[in-house]
Design an enzyme around this catalytic site. Structure first.
Site, PDB file in Angstrom:
ATOM      1  N   CYS A   1     -82.130  89.457  32.252  1.00 22.03           N
ATOM      2  CA  CYS A   1     -83.542  89.783  32.439  1.00 22.03           C
ATOM      3  C   CYS A   1     -83.961  90.976  31.569  1.00 22.03           C
ATOM      4  O   CYS A   1     -83.121  91.757  31.129  1.00 22.03           O
ATOM      5  CB  CYS A   1     -83.796  90.155  33.887  1.00 22.03           C
ATOM      6  SG  CYS A   1     -83.222  88.902  35.034  1.00 22.03           S
TER       7      CYS A   1
ATOM      8  N   ARG B   1     -84.494  87.959  26.258  1.00 22.34           N
ATOM      9  CA  ARG B   1     -83.555  88.347  27.326  1.00 22.34           C
ATOM     10  C   ARG B   1     -83.621  87.402  28.521  1.00 22.34           C
ATOM     11  O   ARG B   1     -82.752  87.445  29.398  1.00 22.34           O
ATOM     12  CB  ARG B   1     -83.863  89.770  27.799  1.00 22.34           C
ATOM     13  CG  ARG B   1     -83.662  90.808  26.732  1.00 22.34           C
ATOM     14  CD  ARG B   1     -83.931  92.168  27.310  1.00 22.34           C
ATOM     15  NE  ARG B   1     -82.891  92.531  28.249  1.00 22.34           N
ATOM     16  CZ  ARG B   1     -81.791  93.188  27.916  1.00 22.34           C
ATOM     17  NH1 ARG B   1     -81.588  93.539  26.670  1.00 22.34           N
ATOM     18  NH2 ARG B   1     -80.905  93.496  28.829  1.00 22.34           N
TER      19      ARG B   1
ATOM     20  N   TRP C   1     -83.956  85.844  33.760  1.00 22.12           N
ATOM     21  CA  TRP C   1     -82.879  84.887  33.483  1.00 22.12           C
ATOM     22  C   TRP C   1     -82.199  84.719  34.834  1.00 22.12           C
ATOM     23  O   TRP C   1     -81.510  85.616  35.309  1.00 22.12           O
ATOM     24  CB  TRP C   1     -81.928  85.463  32.439  1.00 22.12           C
ATOM     25  CG  TRP C   1     -80.848  84.538  31.998  1.00 22.12           C
ATOM     26  CD1 TRP C   1     -80.927  83.608  30.985  1.00 22.12           C
ATOM     27  CD2 TRP C   1     -79.511  84.453  32.509  1.00 22.12           C
ATOM     28  NE1 TRP C   1     -79.723  82.963  30.860  1.00 22.12           N
ATOM     29  CE2 TRP C   1     -78.838  83.457  31.776  1.00 22.12           C
ATOM     30  CE3 TRP C   1     -78.820  85.117  33.517  1.00 22.12           C
ATOM     31  CZ2 TRP C   1     -77.512  83.110  32.017  1.00 22.12           C
ATOM     32  CZ3 TRP C   1     -77.498  84.774  33.763  1.00 22.12           C
ATOM     33  CH2 TRP C   1     -76.853  83.774  33.017  1.00 22.12           C
TER      34      TRP C   1
ATOM     35  N   ASN D   1     -83.103  94.323  36.584  1.00 22.03           N
ATOM     36  CA  ASN D   1     -82.196  93.547  35.728  1.00 22.03           C
ATOM     37  C   ASN D   1     -80.776  93.849  36.176  1.00 22.03           C
ATOM     38  O   ASN D   1     -80.378  95.015  36.218  1.00 22.03           O
ATOM     39  CB  ASN D   1     -82.385  93.969  34.262  1.00 22.03           C
ATOM     40  CG  ASN D   1     -81.289  93.409  33.365  1.00 22.03           C
ATOM     41  OD1 ASN D   1     -80.748  92.338  33.631  1.00 22.03           O
ATOM     42  ND2 ASN D   1     -80.965  94.142  32.316  1.00 22.03           N
ATOM     43  N   GLY D   2     -80.031  92.801  36.528  1.00 24.24           N
ATOM     44  CA  GLY D   2     -78.649  93.008  36.968  1.00 24.24           C
ATOM     45  C   GLY D   2     -78.349  92.133  38.169  1.00 24.24           C
ATOM     46  O   GLY D   2     -79.057  91.147  38.418  1.00 24.24           O
TER      47      GLY D   2
ATOM     48  N   GLU E   1     -67.050  79.824  14.766  1.00 24.29           N
ATOM     49  CA  GLU E   1     -68.408  80.362  14.813  1.00 24.29           C
ATOM     50  C   GLU E   1     -69.434  79.295  14.420  1.00 24.29           C
ATOM     51  O   GLU E   1     -70.509  79.196  15.023  1.00 24.29           O
ATOM     52  CB  GLU E   1     -68.507  81.609  13.909  1.00 24.29           C
ATOM     53  CG  GLU E   1     -69.878  82.222  13.774  1.00 24.29           C
ATOM     54  CD  GLU E   1     -70.533  82.637  15.087  1.00 24.29           C
ATOM     55  OE1 GLU E   1     -69.875  82.646  16.140  1.00 24.29           O
ATOM     56  OE2 GLU E   1     -71.746  82.922  15.047  1.00 24.29           O
TER      57      GLU E   1
ATOM     58  N   LYS F   1     -72.478  78.090  16.873  1.00 15.77           N
ATOM     59  CA  LYS F   1     -73.895  78.095  16.479  1.00 15.77           C
ATOM     60  C   LYS F   1     -74.522  76.743  16.780  1.00 15.77           C
ATOM     61  O   LYS F   1     -75.604  76.657  17.341  1.00 15.77           O
ATOM     62  CB  LYS F   1     -74.072  78.410  14.986  1.00 15.77           C
ATOM     63  CG  LYS F   1     -73.911  79.831  14.552  1.00 15.77           C
ATOM     64  CD  LYS F   1     -74.971  80.793  15.011  1.00 15.77           C
ATOM     65  CE  LYS F   1     -74.706  81.375  16.350  1.00 15.77           C
ATOM     66  NZ  LYS F   1     -73.759  82.423  16.559  1.00 15.77           N
TER      67      LYS F   1
ATOM     68  N   GLU G   1     -74.834  76.063  20.736  1.00 15.96           N
ATOM     69  CA  GLU G   1     -75.742  76.855  21.561  1.00 15.96           C
ATOM     70  C   GLU G   1     -77.206  76.565  21.285  1.00 15.96           C
ATOM     71  O   GLU G   1     -78.027  76.686  22.191  1.00 15.96           O
ATOM     72  CB  GLU G   1     -75.434  78.352  21.504  1.00 15.96           C
ATOM     73  CG  GLU G   1     -75.740  79.068  20.233  1.00 15.96           C
ATOM     74  CD  GLU G   1     -75.399  80.561  20.307  1.00 15.96           C
ATOM     75  OE1 GLU G   1     -75.575  81.169  21.367  1.00 15.96           O
ATOM     76  OE2 GLU G   1     -74.970  81.110  19.291  1.00 15.96           O
TER      77      GLU G   1
ATOM     78  N   HIS H   1     -52.580  67.471  16.562  1.00 16.69           N
ATOM     79  CA  HIS H   1     -51.783  67.661  17.780  1.00 16.69           C
ATOM     80  C   HIS H   1     -52.561  67.263  19.034  1.00 16.69           C
ATOM     81  O   HIS H   1     -52.293  67.755  20.111  1.00 16.69           O
ATOM     82  CB  HIS H   1     -51.306  69.112  17.874  1.00 16.69           C
ATOM     83  CG  HIS H   1     -50.405  69.493  16.743  1.00 16.69           C
ATOM     84  ND1 HIS H   1     -49.122  68.991  16.606  1.00 16.69           N
ATOM     85  CD2 HIS H   1     -50.613  70.268  15.648  1.00 16.69           C
ATOM     86  CE1 HIS H   1     -48.577  69.470  15.497  1.00 16.69           C
ATOM     87  NE2 HIS H   1     -49.467  70.237  14.897  1.00 16.69           N
TER      88      HIS H   1
ATOM     89  N   LYS I   1     -79.998  86.764  25.305  1.00 17.75           N
ATOM     90  CA  LYS I   1     -79.449  87.538  24.192  1.00 17.75           C
ATOM     91  C   LYS I   1     -78.368  88.512  24.633  1.00 17.75           C
ATOM     92  O   LYS I   1     -77.418  88.770  23.906  1.00 17.75           O
ATOM     93  CB  LYS I   1     -80.603  88.306  23.530  1.00 17.75           C
ATOM     94  CG  LYS I   1     -80.206  89.099  22.317  1.00 17.75           C
ATOM     95  CD  LYS I   1     -80.028  88.198  21.134  1.00 17.75           C
ATOM     96  CE  LYS I   1     -79.516  88.898  19.907  1.00 17.75           C
ATOM     97  NZ  LYS I   1     -78.808  87.969  19.021  1.00 17.75           N
TER      98      LYS I   1
HETATM   99  O1  M6R Z   1     -73.934  91.459  22.485  1.00 20.95           O
HETATM  100  P1  M6R Z   1     -72.567  90.852  22.277  1.00 20.95           P
HETATM  101  O2  M6R Z   1     -72.211  90.735  20.850  1.00 20.95           O
HETATM  102  O3  M6R Z   1     -71.510  91.565  23.070  1.00 20.95           O
HETATM  103  O4  M6R Z   1     -72.681  89.403  22.863  1.00 20.95           O
HETATM  104  C1  M6R Z   1     -71.571  88.569  22.977  1.00 20.95           C
HETATM  105  C2  M6R Z   1     -71.981  87.135  23.186  1.00 20.95           C
HETATM  106  O5  M6R Z   1     -72.703  87.008  24.377  1.00 20.95           O
HETATM  107  C3  M6R Z   1     -72.833  86.630  22.025  1.00 20.95           C
HETATM  108  O6  M6R Z   1     -72.167  86.748  20.817  1.00 20.95           O
HETATM  109  C4  M6R Z   1     -73.214  85.144  22.240  1.00 20.95           C
HETATM  110  O7  M6R Z   1     -72.089  84.351  22.130  1.00 20.95           O
HETATM  111  C5  M6R Z   1     -74.294  84.765  21.228  1.00 20.95           C
HETATM  112  N1  M6R Z   1     -75.342  84.033  21.859  1.00 20.95           N
HETATM  113  C6  M6R Z   1     -73.773  83.955  20.115  1.00 20.95           C
HETATM  114  O8  M6R Z   1     -74.739  83.505  19.248  1.00 20.95           O
END
Ligand code: M6R
Length: 594
Positions: free
Chosen positions: A2, A29, A76, A102-103, A466, A470, A473, A489, A589
């Site tokens: 949030c 967020r 969120w 938030n939390g 990575e 991408k 997500e 394997h 985020k």
């Molecule tokens: O803020 P951080 O780099 O610690 O966040 C870690 C992950 O939550 C973040 O990299 C997440 O996987 C992203 N959405 C990837 O694009």
């Protein structure tokens, strides 16, 4: 997770347009619901509903609310569905207190039961709703708002950043935090609270960072911070060097594509950290082991760190997911350097692990957000210089993290050759971005499937992971990254003509073996999309499609450059499917809960 915002203006103008503007900047967020609360004429006014900010604003006209101070929230969902009732701000039954949070309040069920037995009436399924009821209860017992908030945080357990207003003590906002981010902005026209700086950059760049348990009181005359013993704390004011424009789309369709395009700048600016990194290396002598800790994309950067540091500097290096860290922390000692990587500096799993590591070892944080919790808790800090990243999918912060790690490894190994080569990376990235249109056209051919595999070997194995992250997500297509040699394997059983396989095959030692792996998947009918050097003629005859990287970079540098086409493939497939790459479903985020 949030986002929260608060603002009190020095004059009597309505604050709602500013609150709305600020909270809109935090949509990354959380985008399940939005709500605002303002105060005027002895009344708290609330507008809130589920849905994206624009949808709710079209329905409720969120900028039209009276009063010169208030609070706002984007959600969120953790406890309770996205719904109007579960949206923040939450209030007590008399609507004398409104709170944004938030939390997660871990002991909310027990508190809720007690409050219900005392006659309090709850309307939502959230953990947050206990907070306004507790504040109300303590105000009824004679505490002022500030001390009612203090009594409340003595009872609640968990992570929180909270902002509260009350009709019984108008003209002030009281806020506090523990394990969730909160910053205080001092502006020309008023005082601000926010989960993250992009919210308030337009209004205030002089920032105070409250510590855990401190209580912040904002009124039109200024900001006062008290510590847990009620003493006034003289907080340092730090000025953020990010500009409001940096957090705008500036003509791009999405933040993600803007941020992909900003990667050469992110690398160039991060390369300026060389001296700072050298100083850290000089200070941490006698390190026998390095242990990287991170989540998500940052974990992939960490994995690259292992390949680099072990091959260049010969220091044994481990990589541990932050959420798994406490299960393997037993072997840490004062000869271990534990390196945390995080764009936000607020990831709850990483912060918890940092606290554990601080007990035994030297800690270093590689972080993009200045002043974030991680920068305050680690012994050493490397600040990546990517600027604000708004798209939920990390792109420019990833290459900035990699840049810091490359610098660290090259300086540790005293590898001047590599240091020289790093200076050329911004140009390599810009040259690679020139293939944007071609990649866009190519991506159209690859959005038919539900499963993708990404293969890399050695330095580019983390790049494969990575690239796959991408894709999944933002496009919701299942993407699986594999070490190229590992596919046979087991997962090779999944390959058929409906399964595209992205093979990352830069020039270098791993090239020959990766080509064999490419042949293996091709002979099972897979459509192979290869990323390789423009001069690699053999590759062009073997793969179904090739994205040619024009700058001739070898496998050592490839992770910094070859990730660019993979980000673009994910972005263009997502656009083709008409999804919003900046706000993927279920994600946020900054993950401030464990
Ligand atoms: O803020 P951080 O780099 O610690 O966040 C870690 C992950 O939550 C973040 O990299 C997440 O996987 C992203 N959405 C990837 O694009």
């Amino acid at each position: 997770m949030c986002g929260i915002v608060g603002c009190i203006l020095k004059n009597d103008d309505d604050v709602a347009p500013i609150l709305f503007d600020c909270i809109s900047k935090l949509e990354y967020r959380g985008y399940d619901s939005i709500g605002l609360a303002t105060y005027s004429e002895n009344k708290i006014h609330i507008k809130k509903d589920k849905g994206k900010i624009k949808e709710v604003d079209d329905k409720l006209n969120l900028t039209d609310m009276p009063g010169n101070f208030g609070i706002a929230h984007v959600r969120w969902a953790t406890h309770g569905d996205p719904s109007k009732l579960n949206s923040h701000p939450h209030v007590d039954e008399k609507r004398n207190v409104a709170v944004v949070h938030n939390g997660i309040i871990e002991n909310y069920l027990e508190i809720k039961e007690n409050l219900i037995s005392e006659g309090h009436v709850f309307k939502s399924d959230t953990d947050t709703e206990v907070i306004p009821h507790l504040i109300e209860k303590f105000m009824n017992e004679g505490f002022d708002l500030e001390h009612a908030v203090r009594k409340t945080i003595d009872i609640i357990h968990g992570a929180y950043a909270i902002a509260a207003i009350s009709t019984d003590e108008p003209d002030k906002i009281v806020a506090t935090r523990k394990d969730s981010p909160l910053i205080v902005g001092i502006g020309e026209e008023g005082y601000y609270l926010a989960s993250d700086s992009p919210a308030i950059l337009k209004y205030a760049r002089d920032i105070i960072y409250p510590e855990k348990g401190e209580i912040v009181v904002l009124d039109k005359n200024g900001v006062v911070v008290h510590d847990e013993f009620d003493n006034v704390v003289n907080k340092e004011i730090e000025t953020i060097n990010w500009t409001p424009e940096m957090a705008e789309k500036e003509g791009y369709d999405h933040f993600m594509i803007k941020e992909i395009n900003e990667q050469s700048t992110a690398v160039r600016n991060t390369l300026t950290q060389k001296e700072n990194i050298q100083e850290i290396i000089d200070d941490i002598d006698d390190i026998q082991r390095i242990c990287f800790v991170a989540c998500g994309t940052s974990y992939h950067a960490a994995l690259s760190g292992k390949y680099l540091i072990e091959s260049l500097a010969g220091v044994p290096t481990d990589v541990i997911l932050a959420s798994e860290f406490k299960y393997s922390a037993k072997t840490l000692n004062d000869k271990t350097l534990v390196v945390f990587i995080s764009q936000s500096g607020e990831t709850a799993d990483s912060l918890k692990a940092l606290d554990v590591a601080n007990e035994t070892s030297k800690t270093l944080a590689i972080v993009n957000v200045a002043g974030s919790s991680m920068t305050r808790r680690a012994k050493y800090v490397i600040q990546t210089q990517a600027g604000p990243e708004i798209g939920v999918a990390a792109t420019k912060t990833y290459v900035a993290q990699l840049t810091s790690i490359y610098l660290f490894a090259a300086l540790l190994a005293k590898d001047d050759e590599l240091l020289k080569e790093l200076d050329k990376v911004p140009d390599y990235i810009d040259e690679t971005l020139e293939s944007k249109e071609l990649i866009k056209q190519l991506s159209k051919r690859y959005n038919y499937t539900n499963d993708f595999f990404y293969l890399g070997r050695g330095f580019t194995y983390p790049t494969a992971l990575e690239g796959a992250l991408k894709l999944k997500e933002i496009s919701y297509i299942h993407g699986e990254g594999y070490a190229a040699g590992e596919l046979k394997h087991g997962p090779l059983a999944l390959i058929d003509k409906r399964t595209p396989v992205v093979v990352i095959v830069p020039p270098g030692d791993a090239h020959r073996k990766t080509m064999s792996n490419l042949e293996e998947v091709k002979s099972r009918g897979a459509n192979v999309l290869a990323i390789g050097s423009a001069s690699d003629d053999a590759l062009k005859t073997k793969a179904s499609d090739v994205i040619s990287i024009n700058p001739e970079v070898n496998e050592l540098i490839a992770p910094l450059v070859y990730i660019v086409p993979l980000q673009l493939v994910a972005y263009y497939i997502t656009i083709e499917k008409e999804y919003d790459p900046d706000k993927p479903r279920n994600l946020a985020k900054c993950v401030t809960v464990e």
